[in-house]
Design a protein around this motif. Structure first.
Motif, PDB file in Angstrom:
ATOM      1  N   GLY A 106      43.224  47.698  29.772  1.00  0.00           N
ATOM      2  CA  GLY A 106      43.456  46.741  30.852  1.00  0.00           C
ATOM      3  C   GLY A 106      43.439  47.411  32.213  1.00  0.00           C
ATOM      4  N   ALA A 107      44.027  48.597  32.292  1.00  0.00           N
ATOM      5  CA  ALA A 107      44.016  49.332  33.558  1.00  0.00           C
ATOM      6  C   ALA A 107      42.601  49.732  33.945  1.00  0.00           C
ATOM      7  CB  ALA A 107      44.908  50.573  33.452  1.00  0.00           C
ATOM      8  N   VAL A 108      41.790  50.112  32.958  1.00  0.00           N
ATOM      9  CA  VAL A 108      40.394  50.469  33.239  1.00  0.00           C
ATOM     10  C   VAL A 108      39.636  49.234  33.718  1.00  0.00           C
ATOM     11  CG1 VAL A 108      38.225  51.155  32.134  1.00  0.00           C
ATOM     12  CG2 VAL A 108      40.305  52.453  31.689  1.00  0.00           C
ATOM     13  N   TYR A 109      39.798  48.124  33.022  1.00  0.00           N
ATOM     14  CA  TYR A 109      39.052  46.909  33.366  1.00  0.00           C
ATOM     15  C   TYR A 109      39.461  46.382  34.743  1.00  0.00           C
ATOM     16  CZ  TYR A 109      36.797  42.401  33.010  1.00  0.00           C
ATOM     17  OH  TYR A 109      35.998  41.314  33.250  1.00  0.00           O
ATOM     18  N   TYR A 110      40.743  46.171  34.940  1.00  0.00           N
ATOM     19  CA  TYR A 110      41.197  45.586  36.207  1.00  0.00           C
ATOM     20  C   TYR A 110      41.177  46.589  37.355  1.00  0.00           C
ATOM     21  CZ  TYR A 110      42.111  41.414  33.637  1.00  0.00           C
ATOM     22  OH  TYR A 110      41.946  40.296  32.869  1.00  0.00           O
ATOM     23  N   GLY A 111      41.339  47.871  37.058  1.00  0.00           N
ATOM     24  CA  GLY A 111      41.149  48.885  38.092  1.00  0.00           C
ATOM     25  C   GLY A 111      39.704  48.922  38.556  1.00  0.00           C
ATOM     26  N   GLY A 112      38.780  48.823  37.593  1.00  0.00           N
ATOM     27  CA  GLY A 112      37.367  48.745  37.948  1.00  0.00           C
ATOM     28  C   GLY A 112      37.043  47.494  38.734  1.00  0.00           C
ATOM     29  N   LEU A 113      37.685  46.385  38.395  1.00  0.00           N
ATOM     30  CA  LEU A 113      37.488  45.143  39.144  1.00  0.00           C
ATOM     31  C   LEU A 113      37.973  45.293  40.583  1.00  0.00           C
ATOM     32  CD1 LEU A 113      36.737  42.142  39.241  1.00  0.00           C
ATOM     33  CD2 LEU A 113      39.042  41.648  38.401  1.00  0.00           C
ATOM     34  N   ALA A 114      39.128  45.914  40.756  1.00  0.00           N
ATOM     35  CA  ALA A 114      39.651  46.120  42.107  1.00  0.00           C
ATOM     36  C   ALA A 114      38.718  47.019  42.925  1.00  0.00           C
ATOM     37  CB  ALA A 114      41.049  46.733  42.044  1.00  0.00           C
ATOM     38  N   LEU A 115      38.254  48.089  42.316  1.00  0.00           N
ATOM     39  CA  LEU A 115      37.325  48.976  43.024  1.00  0.00           C
ATOM     40  C   LEU A 115      36.029  48.256  43.363  1.00  0.00           C
ATOM     41  CD1 LEU A 115      37.787  52.302  41.032  1.00  0.00           C
ATOM     42  CD2 LEU A 115      38.580  51.792  43.341  1.00  0.00           C
ATOM     43  N   THR A 116      35.531  47.460  42.440  1.00  0.00           N
ATOM     44  CA  THR A 116      34.287  46.730  42.673  1.00  0.00           C
ATOM     45  C   THR A 116      34.429  45.743  43.817  1.00  0.00           C
ATOM     46  OG1 THR A 116      33.655  46.938  40.354  1.00  0.00           O
ATOM     47  CG2 THR A 116      32.578  45.206  41.614  1.00  0.00           C
ATOM     48  N   THR A 117      35.502  44.978  43.834  1.00  0.00           N
ATOM     49  CA  THR A 117      35.655  43.975  44.890  1.00  0.00           C
ATOM     50  C   THR A 117      35.814  44.626  46.257  1.00  0.00           C
ATOM     51  OG1 THR A 117      38.026  43.834  44.428  1.00  0.00           O
ATOM     52  CG2 THR A 117      36.601  42.202  43.389  1.00  0.00           C
ATOM     53  N   VAL A 175      29.307  44.027  33.378  1.00  0.00           N
ATOM     54  CA  VAL A 175      28.744  44.437  32.094  1.00  0.00           C
ATOM     55  C   VAL A 175      29.301  45.798  31.670  1.00  0.00           C
ATOM     56  CG1 VAL A 175      26.607  45.116  30.923  1.00  0.00           C
ATOM     57  CG2 VAL A 175      26.661  43.039  32.300  1.00  0.00           C
ATOM     58  N   VAL A 176      29.392  46.727  32.599  1.00  0.00           N
ATOM     59  CA  VAL A 176      29.920  48.061  32.275  1.00  0.00           C
ATOM     60  C   VAL A 176      31.394  47.962  31.875  1.00  0.00           C
ATOM     61  CG1 VAL A 176      30.513  50.318  33.257  1.00  0.00           C
ATOM     62  CG2 VAL A 176      28.257  49.327  33.672  1.00  0.00           C
ATOM     63  N   ARG A 177      32.184  47.224  32.658  1.00  0.00           N
ATOM     64  CA  ARG A 177      33.609  47.087  32.335  1.00  0.00           C
ATOM     65  C   ARG A 177      33.813  46.405  30.990  1.00  0.00           C
ATOM     66  NH1 ARG A 177      35.826  43.575  35.759  1.00  0.00           N
ATOM     67  NH2 ARG A 177      33.909  43.146  36.887  1.00  0.00           N
ATOM     68  N   LEU A 178      33.047  45.350  30.734  1.00  0.00           N
ATOM     69  CA  LEU A 178      33.170  44.631  29.472  1.00  0.00           C
ATOM     70  C   LEU A 178      32.754  45.505  28.291  1.00  0.00           C
ATOM     71  CD1 LEU A 178      33.953  41.870  28.366  1.00  0.00           C
ATOM     72  CD2 LEU A 178      31.550  41.241  28.501  1.00  0.00           C
ATOM     73  N   THR A 179      31.701  46.291  28.453  1.00  0.00           N
ATOM     74  CA  THR A 179      31.244  47.185  27.395  1.00  0.00           C
ATOM     75  C   THR A 179      32.294  48.250  27.083  1.00  0.00           C
ATOM     76  OG1 THR A 179      28.951  46.818  28.038  1.00  0.00           O
ATOM     77  CG2 THR A 179      29.405  48.774  26.703  1.00  0.00           C
ATOM     78  N   VAL A 180      32.865  48.836  28.127  1.00  0.00           N
ATOM     79  CA  VAL A 180      33.899  49.864  27.931  1.00  0.00           C
ATOM     80  C   VAL A 180      35.097  49.286  27.193  1.00  0.00           C
ATOM     81  CG1 VAL A 180      35.570  51.319  29.143  1.00  0.00           C
ATOM     82  CG2 VAL A 180      33.181  51.302  29.859  1.00  0.00           C
ATOM     83  N   VAL A 181      35.529  48.092  27.580  1.00  0.00           N
ATOM     84  CA  VAL A 181      36.685  47.482  26.928  1.00  0.00           C
ATOM     85  C   VAL A 181      36.355  47.096  25.486  1.00  0.00           C
ATOM     86  CG1 VAL A 181      38.232  45.486  26.959  1.00  0.00           C
ATOM     87  CG2 VAL A 181      37.798  46.747  29.050  1.00  0.00           C
TER      88      VAL A 181
END
Length: 94
Positions: free
Chosen positions: A19-30, A48-54
């Motif tokens: 969750g930290a990877v996914y939402y941290g990546g979302l925060a960085l992306t935005t 796609v990258v975040r979803l694949t990693v999760v």
């Protein structure tokens, strides 16, 4: 310690990390997308990258065990709630 408790703890911690990877990546992306061209393409690639990693992380963490899946889902949604709370309080006037 009970093997079930260990298994659920592994699932929960794995879910928190994912969750930290996914939402941290979302925060960085935005934050990063605000000044870029082709923002839609980069947003899609990031998703796609975040979803694949999760997804791969869930397969590795849970090993098909339903208890670990539930624990991992709890961890991911806990991070989502924390992320939402932090974002809401960052935007509120001081």
């Amino acid at each position: 310690m009970d093997p079930t408790a260990i298994s659920l703890t592994i699932g929960l911690v794995g879910g928190l990390v994912l969750g930290a990877v996914y939402y941290g990546g979302l925060a960085l992306t935005t934050r990063w997308l605000q000044g870029t061209e082709r923002a839609v393409v980069w947003a899609y690639v990031s998703f796609v990258v975040r979803l694949t990693v999760v997804a791969i992380g869930l397969v590795v963490v849970t090993h098909g065990d339903i208890g670990r899946m539930i624990a991992a889902g709890t961890g991911i949604f806990s991070i989502r709630a924390l992320y939402s709370w932090v974002e809401r309080h960052d935007r509120s006037p001081s």
